[in-house]
Design a protein around this motif. Structure first.
Motif, PDB file in Angstrom:
ATOM      1  N   SER A 248       0.981  -1.287  -0.020  1.00  0.00           N
ATOM      2  CA  SER A 248      -0.161   0.080   0.027  1.00  0.00           C
ATOM      3  C   SER A 248       0.934   1.130   0.003  1.00  0.00           C
ATOM      4  N   ILE A 249       0.970   2.158  -1.202  1.00  0.00           N
ATOM      5  CA  ILE A 249       2.057   3.152  -1.453  1.00  0.00           C
ATOM      6  C   ILE A 249       1.394   4.080  -0.192  1.00  0.00           C
ATOM      7  N   ARG A 250       0.190   4.415  -0.056  1.00  0.00           N
ATOM      8  CA  ARG A 250      -0.305   5.454   0.910  1.00  0.00           C
ATOM      9  C   ARG A 250       0.243   5.248   2.276  1.00  0.00           C
ATOM     10  N   ARG A 251      -0.101   3.762   2.627  1.00  0.00           N
ATOM     11  CA  ARG A 251       0.218   3.410   4.003  1.00  0.00           C
ATOM     12  C   ARG A 251       1.732   3.492   4.382  1.00  0.00           C
ATOM     13  N   VAL A 252       2.597   3.114   3.443  1.00  0.00           N
ATOM     14  CA  VAL A 252       4.052   3.105   3.366  1.00  0.00           C
ATOM     15  C   VAL A 252       4.452   4.547   3.608  1.00  0.00           C
ATOM     16  N   LEU A 255       3.969   5.830   7.099  1.00  0.00           N
ATOM     17  CA  LEU A 255       4.685   5.254   8.014  1.00  0.00           C
ATOM     18  C   LEU A 255       6.410   5.690   7.887  1.00  0.00           C
ATOM     19  N   LEU A 256       6.576   6.137   6.574  1.00  0.00           N
ATOM     20  CA  LEU A 256       7.953   6.566   6.391  1.00  0.00           C
ATOM     21  C   LEU A 256       7.900   8.168   6.817  1.00  0.00           C
ATOM     22  N   LEU A 257       6.975   8.820   6.566  1.00  0.00           N
ATOM     23  CA  LEU A 257       6.734  10.481   6.969  1.00  0.00           C
ATOM     24  C   LEU A 257       6.904  10.160   8.720  1.00  0.00           C
ATOM     25  N   LEU A 258       6.202   9.303   9.229  1.00  0.00           N
ATOM     26  CA  LEU A 258       6.128   8.968  10.535  1.00  0.00           C
ATOM     27  C   LEU A 258       7.521   8.724  11.389  1.00  0.00           C
TER      28      LEU A 258
END
Length: 351
Positions: A248-252, A255-258
């Motif tokens: 899931s691109i949006r989920r990744v 999480l990456l930004l977080l």
């Protein structure tokens, strides 16, 4: 043909060898940071203090235990955090010049510190409630970074293209810089001086009693970065292929930004806006490994970040009793040649 192309087993062996060398180098530099500083303390006395004894001079005991050890730990964690953040951002945005400050998180932290120092005189007070100067600065930087991180996370749900989010981050950074410039114009000379000193970067600003929080916060971000290794590898193939693999691109991206936000916000709050480590170190790791596989690249990048930060911290103490060189006066000397090399290599590839 197999002699010309390294097998997966050889790559794994190479990455383990590099990681071992980096770990050994980090341990040596960690010890060197404890043994050397602006105050000359004999090596035997340093070892005595580290093994639970006393050097006979309370000032030496205090310097080693309360100053040099926390500073060395801070350098290790800050170097790891900024390097991991840089690698994740460069992969996510497919931009070799993306760094931890590219999303404006550093700018948000800087704005928070500027407000504390220039509007509140370096101390946050409300009635009978008051924070000490160092806690106030850390709180201001952290709140500013978290606010910007929240804005970026909100924008990430609306901006689907990584390059658009990158531009948005740069605009947020410019906006923060503009407000800081206005605060500089109206602030007192003392406030401007304090902010300038914070902006130079410092690994010695984390007291021993705050090391546990700093360690837990950065470790949480680093664990998130390690858990994102497989999705990061998938992103190298492009969004279309990553989605076909069930990513899931949006989920990744969230999480990456977080993870990046936590690492950069905490590090900047405690150490100031340390430059170039997050930008240059991932490229150093790629140069050593000659591979883009994050399974080996992420650990080597994290270890290289620790070694680089410890080296910069050691160099900063070279003047001895004349004081410490600001970290941000040293990191460009190491990072700038790497970035110039990258630009020249990219230009050669274009041709």
């Amino acid at each position: 043909m197999s002699a010309h192309f390294p097998t997966e087993q050889n790559m794994e062996k190479q990455s383990r060898t590099i990681a071992t060398v980096l770990t050994f180098a980090a341990l040596l530099l960690f010890l060197a940071n404890i043994c050397f500083g602006t105050v000359r303390i004999p090596f035997n006395d340093v070892i005595t203090i580290l093994t639970g004894g006393s050097s006979g001079k309370p000032s030496w005991d205090f310097i080693v235990l309360q100053s040099r050890i926390p500073s060395a730990i801070t350098a290790v964690l800050a170097g790891m955090s900024l390097s991991a953040s840089g690698l994740m951002l460069q992969t996510a945005f497919r931009n070799p010049l993306a760094g931890p400050d590219i999303l404006g998180i550093n700018g948000g932290a800087g704005l928070g510190v500027a407000i504390v120092m220039m509007m509140f005189g370096g101390r946050i007070s409300a009635g009978s409630f008051s924070l000490g100067s160092s806690i106030s600065v850390i709180a201001g930087a952290f709140v500013g970074a978290v606010i910007v991180m929240s804005i970026i996370l909100l924008l990430s749900s609306r901006l689907k293209r990584p390059v658009m989010l990158l531009i948005a981050g740069i605009m947020v950074s410019y906006l923060a810089s503009s407000v800081i410039s206005l605060l500089n114009f109206f602030a007192s000379a003392e406030g401007v001086h304090s902010y300038t000193m914070w902006g130079m970067g410092n690994f010695g600003g984390v007291p021993l009693d705050q090391i546990p929080f700093f360690t837990i916060a950065t470790s949480a971000g680093l664990v998130m970065a390690i858990l994102l290794i497989k999705p990061l590898n998938a992103l190298l193939l492009g969004d279309f292929y990553a989605e076909n693999l069930g990513i899931s691109i949006r989920r990744v991206r969230t999480l990456l930004l977080l993870a990046t936000g936590i690492l950069v916000a905490v590090t900047t709050a405690f150490c100031g806006p340390v430059s170039f480590i997050g930008l240059a170190v991932p490229h150093m790791a790629r140069l050593m490994l000659k591979s883009g596989n994050h399974l080996s690249l992420m650990p080597v990048t994290i270890l290289t970040g620790a070694v680089t930060a410890l080296l910069c911290s050691l160099i900063s103490s070279l003047p001895g009793d004349r004081g410490l060189i600001p970290i941000n006066a040293i990191t460009p000397v190491i990072g700038a040649p790497v970035i110039i090399w990258i630009l020249l290599r990219k230009q050669r590839d274009i041709r």
